[in-house]
Design a protein around this motif. Structure first.
Motif, mmCIF file in Angstrom:
data_model
loop_
_atom_site.group_PDB
_atom_site.id
_atom_site.type_symbol
_atom_site.label_atom_id
_atom_site.label_comp_id
_atom_site.label_asym_id
_atom_site.label_seq_id
_atom_site.Cartn_x
_atom_site.Cartn_y
_atom_site.Cartn_z
ATOM 1 N N ASP A 103 -18.829 -50.061 -6.391
ATOM 2 C CA ASP A 103 -20.011 -50.317 -7.222
ATOM 3 C C ASP A 103 -19.646 -51.036 -8.523
ATOM 4 O O ASP A 103 -20.512 -51.608 -9.175
ATOM 5 C CB ASP A 103 -20.742 -49.007 -7.555
ATOM 6 C CG ASP A 103 -21.383 -48.386 -6.327
ATOM 7 O OD1 ASP A 103 -21.618 -49.111 -5.330
ATOM 8 O OD2 ASP A 103 -21.639 -47.165 -6.354
ATOM 9 N N ASP B 62 -13.924 -48.468 -7.793
ATOM 10 C CA ASP B 62 -15.164 -48.104 -7.122
ATOM 11 C C ASP B 62 -15.869 -49.398 -6.718
ATOM 12 O O ASP B 62 -16.012 -50.314 -7.533
ATOM 13 C CB ASP B 62 -16.052 -47.285 -8.065
ATOM 14 C CG ASP B 62 -17.237 -46.678 -7.355
ATOM 15 O OD1 ASP B 62 -17.937 -47.418 -6.627
ATOM 16 O OD2 ASP B 62 -17.475 -45.471 -7.531
ATOM 17 N N ARG C 156 -15.895 -45.355 -0.805
ATOM 18 C CA ARG C 156 -16.557 -46.125 -1.859
ATOM 19 C C ARG C 156 -15.557 -46.796 -2.785
ATOM 20 O O ARG C 156 -15.937 -47.559 -3.653
ATOM 21 C CB ARG C 156 -17.474 -45.221 -2.675
ATOM 22 C CG ARG C 156 -18.657 -44.725 -1.891
ATOM 23 C CD ARG C 156 -19.545 -43.943 -2.771
ATOM 24 N NE ARG C 156 -19.595 -44.596 -4.096
ATOM 25 C CZ ARG C 156 -20.587 -44.492 -4.933
ATOM 26 N NH1 ARG C 156 -21.606 -43.759 -4.638
ATOM 27 N NH2 ARG C 156 -20.559 -45.091 -6.110
#
Length: 145
Positions: free
Chosen positions: A110, A108, A9
Motif C-alpha cells: 500500500d 507494505d 501485503r
C-alpha cells in the motif's frame, strides 16, 4: 489480521544506488551480490553490456542499468547484483553493476505508488516515498543481456 495475510501485503526489496538515486528490486529475483572483479569486454555487444565474468563456473553477462535508464554520474560501481537464472530471459546468468548495495527492506504494498511515467516496457514497478527522498522500484526482467 493473520501473519500470512500481513506477509502477502508486504514485499522485500533490495535497495541499491545508481548515481545519486536509490533504486530497488524484488529480493525474490536476486541470487547473490558479489564484488566487481575483472570483466571481459565483448566486442560489438549492446551499449548497456559492460562485459562478462566467470561466476562459479557460469559465464555471467554484466549489464549497466545506468545506460539503460539514462542515469548520469559515474559512481563507485563496486557491487554486482546477480539475478536468479530461473527469473531471467532465456535462463541467462545476468548481473547489474551498481554503485553500492544498501539494504533489504520490507515494504507494505500500500506504500508503493504507481509509476509516474508510462515507460512502455514497464521498467518502473512503482515509487516508494521516504521521509526525505524516493526509492524507485524497477523490474530486473526489462534488461535483456
Amino acid at each position: 489480521m493473520s501473519e500470512t495475510t500481513a506477509r502477502s501485503r508486504t514485499v522485500q526489496l533490495l535497495e541499491f544506488e545508481l548515481g545519486d538515486e536509490s533504486y530497488a528490486v524484488d529480493i525474490a529475483h536476486v541470487a547473490e551480490i558479489v564484488d566487481v572483479n575483472d570483466l571481459t569486454v565483448v566486442p560489438n555487444s549492446a551499449p548497456h553490456v559492460e562485459g562478462v565474468m566467470d561466476l562459479r563456473g557460469k559465464t555471467t553477462t554484466i549489464v549497466d542499468p545506468k545506460a539503460v535508464f539514462g542515469i548520469d554520474g559515474d559512481g563507485a560501481r563496486k557491487r554486482i547484483v546477480v539475478f536468479d537464472r530461473e527469473r531471467t530471459a532465456d535462463g541467462k546468468s545476468v548481473g547489474w553493476i551498481v554503485d553500492e548495495v544498501e539494504q533489504v527492506v520490507e515494504v507494505d504494498r500500500d506504500d508503493v505508488e504507481s509509476s509516474p511515467v508510462d515507460d512502455g516496457d514497464d521498467a518502473v514497478r512503482g515509487v516508494i516515498k521516504r521521509e526525505d527522498d524516493f526509492v524507485i522500484w524497477v523490474r530486473p526482467t526489462v534488461l535483456d543481456a
